[in-house]
Design a protein around this motif. Structure first.
Motif, PDB file in Angstrom:
ATOM      1  N   GLU A 118     -32.446 -18.156 -49.016  1.00 20.49           N
ATOM      2  CA  GLU A 118     -30.895 -16.857 -48.907  1.00 20.49           C
ATOM      3  C   GLU A 118     -31.169 -16.178 -50.421  1.00 20.49           C
ATOM      4  N   ALA A 119     -31.146 -16.661 -51.191  1.00 20.00           N
ATOM      5  CA  ALA A 119     -30.896 -16.376 -52.965  1.00 20.00           C
ATOM      6  C   ALA A 119     -32.573 -15.434 -53.548  1.00 20.00           C
ATOM      7  N   GLU A 120     -32.654 -15.306 -54.583  1.00 13.74           N
ATOM      8  CA  GLU A 120     -34.132 -14.662 -54.578  1.00 13.74           C
ATOM      9  C   GLU A 120     -34.427 -15.984 -55.091  1.00 13.74           C
ATOM     10  N   LEU A 121     -36.129 -15.816 -55.382  1.00 13.36           N
ATOM     11  CA  LEU A 121     -36.991 -16.496 -55.628  1.00 13.36           C
ATOM     12  C   LEU A 121     -37.678 -16.737 -57.098  1.00 13.36           C
ATOM     13  N   GLU A 122     -36.932 -17.345 -58.626  1.00 19.99           N
ATOM     14  CA  GLU A 122     -37.468 -17.079 -59.687  1.00 19.99           C
ATOM     15  C   GLU A 122     -38.602 -17.572 -60.458  1.00 19.99           C
ATOM     16  N   VAL A 161     -42.933 -28.257 -59.952  1.00 20.17           N
ATOM     17  CA  VAL A 161     -44.023 -27.442 -60.659  1.00 20.17           C
ATOM     18  C   VAL A 161     -45.152 -27.394 -59.843  1.00 20.17           C
ATOM     19  N   PHE A 162     -45.916 -26.818 -59.610  1.00 20.32           N
ATOM     20  CA  PHE A 162     -47.047 -25.925 -58.540  1.00 20.32           C
ATOM     21  C   PHE A 162     -48.787 -25.712 -59.232  1.00 20.32           C
ATOM     22  N   HIS A 163     -49.009 -26.662 -59.383  1.00 16.40           N
ATOM     23  CA  HIS A 163     -50.829 -26.505 -60.042  1.00 16.40           C
ATOM     24  C   HIS A 163     -51.681 -25.818 -58.597  1.00 16.40           C
ATOM     25  N   ALA A 164     -52.987 -25.181 -58.875  1.00 13.69           N
ATOM     26  CA  ALA A 164     -53.958 -24.959 -57.929  1.00 13.69           C
ATOM     27  C   ALA A 164     -54.743 -24.223 -58.919  1.00 13.69           C
ATOM     28  N   ALA A 165     -56.056 -23.916 -59.134  1.00 14.55           N
ATOM     29  CA  ALA A 165     -57.155 -24.219 -59.066  1.00 14.55           C
ATOM     30  C   ALA A 165     -57.831 -22.593 -58.846  1.00 14.55           C
ATOM     31  N   PRO A 166     -58.935 -22.287 -59.710  1.00 17.57           N
ATOM     32  CA  PRO A 166     -59.344 -20.812 -58.412  1.00 17.57           C
ATOM     33  C   PRO A 166     -60.443 -21.236 -57.953  1.00 17.57           C
ATOM     34  N   GLY A 167     -59.850 -20.379 -56.050  1.00 21.76           N
ATOM     35  CA  GLY A 167     -61.082 -20.441 -54.984  1.00 21.76           C
ATOM     36  C   GLY A 167     -59.894 -21.008 -54.108  1.00 21.76           C
ATOM     37  N   MET A 168     -58.497 -21.195 -53.858  1.00 26.87           N
ATOM     38  CA  MET A 168     -58.536 -21.433 -53.126  1.00 26.87           C
ATOM     39  C   MET A 168     -57.455 -20.810 -52.346  1.00 26.87           C
ATOM     40  N   GLN A 169     -57.689 -21.282 -50.871  1.00 30.51           N
ATOM     41  CA  GLN A 169     -56.763 -20.244 -49.865  1.00 30.51           C
ATOM     42  C   GLN A 169     -55.072 -20.468 -49.819  1.00 30.51           C
ATOM     43  N   MET A 170     -54.261 -19.212 -49.941  1.00 26.65           N
ATOM     44  CA  MET A 170     -52.998 -19.534 -49.971  1.00 26.65           C
ATOM     45  C   MET A 170     -52.379 -18.846 -49.912  1.00 26.65           C
ATOM     46  N   GLU A 171     -50.614 -19.060 -49.168  1.00 30.23           N
ATOM     47  CA  GLU A 171     -50.293 -17.843 -48.534  1.00 30.23           C
ATOM     48  C   GLU A 171     -48.604 -18.884 -49.066  1.00 30.23           C
ATOM     49  N   ALA A 172     -47.692 -17.721 -49.444  1.00 24.17           N
ATOM     50  CA  ALA A 172     -46.363 -18.833 -49.222  1.00 24.17           C
ATOM     51  C   ALA A 172     -45.479 -17.524 -49.471  1.00 24.17           C
ATOM     52  N   GLN A 173     -44.264 -17.951 -48.955  1.00 19.54           N
ATOM     53  CA  GLN A 173     -43.523 -17.410 -48.215  1.00 19.54           C
ATOM     54  C   GLN A 173     -41.818 -17.848 -48.996  1.00 19.54           C
ATOM     55  N   VAL A 174     -40.714 -17.061 -49.428  1.00 20.67           N
ATOM     56  CA  VAL A 174     -39.377 -17.486 -49.510  1.00 20.67           C
ATOM     57  C   VAL A 174     -39.258 -18.104 -48.767  1.00 20.67           C
ATOM     58  N   THR A 175     -38.220 -19.414 -48.606  1.00 23.38           N
ATOM     59  CA  THR A 175     -37.325 -19.415 -47.854  1.00 23.38           C
ATOM     60  C   THR A 175     -35.913 -19.616 -48.044  1.00 23.38           C
ATOM     61  N   PRO A 204     -35.539 -12.737 -51.113  1.00 27.75           N
ATOM     62  CA  PRO A 204     -35.722 -13.324 -50.166  1.00 27.75           C
ATOM     63  C   PRO A 204     -36.387 -13.144 -49.087  1.00 27.75           C
ATOM     64  N   LYS A 205     -37.032 -13.795 -48.198  1.00 29.64           N
ATOM     65  CA  LYS A 205     -37.442 -14.502 -46.949  1.00 29.64           C
ATOM     66  C   LYS A 205     -38.913 -13.501 -47.609  1.00 29.64           C
ATOM     67  N   SER A 206     -39.625 -13.015 -48.272  1.00 26.04           N
ATOM     68  CA  SER A 206     -40.982 -12.409 -48.818  1.00 26.04           C
ATOM     69  C   SER A 206     -41.643 -13.375 -48.326  1.00 26.04           C
ATOM     70  N   SER A 234     -36.540 -21.264 -53.230  1.00 30.94           N
ATOM     71  CA  SER A 234     -37.071 -22.104 -52.908  1.00 30.94           C
ATOM     72  C   SER A 234     -38.045 -21.415 -52.033  1.00 30.94           C
ATOM     73  N   ASN A 235     -39.309 -22.391 -52.135  1.00 30.68           N
ATOM     74  CA  ASN A 235     -39.899 -21.358 -51.082  1.00 30.68           C
ATOM     75  C   ASN A 235     -40.806 -22.029 -50.921  1.00 30.68           C
ATOM     76  N   GLN A 236     -42.317 -21.592 -49.827  1.00 31.92           N
ATOM     77  CA  GLN A 236     -43.081 -22.870 -49.509  1.00 31.92           C
ATOM     78  C   GLN A 236     -44.754 -22.377 -48.982  1.00 31.92           C
ATOM     79  N   ILE A 237     -45.412 -23.260 -49.639  1.00 31.40           N
ATOM     80  CA  ILE A 237     -46.884 -22.567 -50.209  1.00 31.40           C
ATOM     81  C   ILE A 237     -47.788 -23.244 -49.714  1.00 31.40           C
ATOM     82  N   ASN A 238     -48.712 -22.591 -48.783  1.00 29.09           N
ATOM     83  CA  ASN A 238     -49.649 -23.040 -47.755  1.00 29.09           C
ATOM     84  C   ASN A 238     -51.015 -23.251 -48.837  1.00 29.09           C
ATOM     85  N   VAL A 239     -51.746 -24.193 -49.126  1.00 25.38           N
ATOM     86  CA  VAL A 239     -52.988 -23.948 -49.748  1.00 25.38           C
ATOM     87  C   VAL A 239     -54.005 -24.821 -49.708  1.00 25.38           C
ATOM     88  N   ASN A 240     -54.926 -24.451 -48.927  1.00 26.85           N
ATOM     89  CA  ASN A 240     -56.207 -24.668 -48.048  1.00 26.85           C
ATOM     90  C   ASN A 240     -55.001 -25.911 -46.744  1.00 26.85           C
TER      91      ASN A 240
END
Length: 284
Positions: free
Chosen positions: A82-86, A66-80, A28-30, A49-55
């Motif tokens: 309280e439980a683990e993200l799987e 279900v999330f899809h991304a392609a090569p060469g994209m700027q991304m960061e993510a955070q678990v939002t 959690p919160k990673s 659950s998590n939040q992803i910022n891509v481009n």
């Protein structure tokens, strides 16, 4: 908005190869600091659950996303949560002809919302277990599993898009879904989730438009398919049971007798005699 039919055509017809599959559990919160993607890939969220910022675009992901991304994209993510993200990550290689086409559907980031489908989670586990099977048959098995996953996800996403439209259209799709998947385990909860309804709401609309409850329809359809098999071939009853979705032949026989008034073996013998007097039918 995602063009589901076009995306289905891409994965049905275009050239690609499933490369790797991972199951990950994140605390959690990673926070995963900004990085650049290297491969084509999907993330299938199964827990948390998590939040992803891509481009610069932010996606909120939860179980069933279900999330899809392609090569060469700027991304960061955070678990939002309280439980683990799987989640499962599935990476693939796209043929050079398509990867160099900036307008190709796979050269984009997008999210699909299919809802939580237990069958998808089962298939993801099987894909992970089979991804390193060597040889052509191993690759074929991996692609078969991946296509099954994508079919379930795209159907689920399309149904959720249609949930705001007429309930008639949703139930027509539900009937078609049952007819395509009657040999697999099906529950009311799963059917309702796939078609973006609560179990109570789904059961109400299904009964309203078909005259029967969803699980009764599943049983009836299985029995009709079983009766066809009993009429056209000299198959053991246990094989017919498995073919229409029953692991237990005794349970199948009870359901069949309730539907037709006679046991499968008697039904088969009667059908056989009508075609060729004196013929015999296997009972097990």
């Amino acid at each position: 908005m995602i063009n589901v039919e076009r995306l289905a055509e891409v994965f049905a017809n275009d050239s690609y190869e499933i490369q790797s599959v991972y199951r990950l559990v994140i605390q959690p919160k990673s926070l995963l600091r900004e990085f650049r993607t290297l491969k084509y890939g999907f993330l299938f969220i199964t827990r948390g659950s998590n939040q992803i910022n891509v481009n610069g675009t932010v996606y909120e992901l939860q179980p069933g996303s279900v999330f899809h991304a392609a090569p060469g994209m700027q991304m960061e993510a955070q678990v939002t949560s309280e439980a683990e993200l799987e989640y499962y990550s599935v990476y693939y290689n796209l043929d050079k002809y398509y990867s160099e086409n900036s307008h190709h559907e796979c050269n984009a980031h997008f999210r699909l919302e299919s809802g939580v489908i237990p069958r998808v989670i089962e298939l993801l586990l099987m894909l992970q277990q089979n991804i390193h099977t060597p040889g052509g048959l191993g690759k074929l098995r991996a692609k078969e599993l991946f296509l099954s996953i994508m079919h379930q996800v795209l159907v689920g996403h399309k149904n959720r898009e249609l949930s705001g439209s007429t309930d008639i259209a949703a139930i027509e799709e539900a009937v078609a879904y049952i007819k395509r998947n009657y040999m697999n385990p099906l529950t009311l909860e799963e059917l309702a989730e796939i078609h973006a309804m609560s179990p109570k709401q789904f059961s109400y609309f299904f009964h309203k438009h078909t005259g029967v409850r969803p699980i009764d329809f599943v049983i009836q359809y299985r029995m009709e398919r079983a009766s066809e098999l009993l009429r056209v071939g000299n198959f053991p009853i246990r094989d017919i049971a498995v073919s229409v979705g029953y692991a237990n032949p005794l349970y199948f026989s009870r359901a069949f007798k309730k539907r037709f008034g006679v046991s499968p073996s008697v039904y088969a013998r009667q059908a056989c005699i009508q075609v060729s007097p004196g013929c015999e039918q296997k009972d097990s």
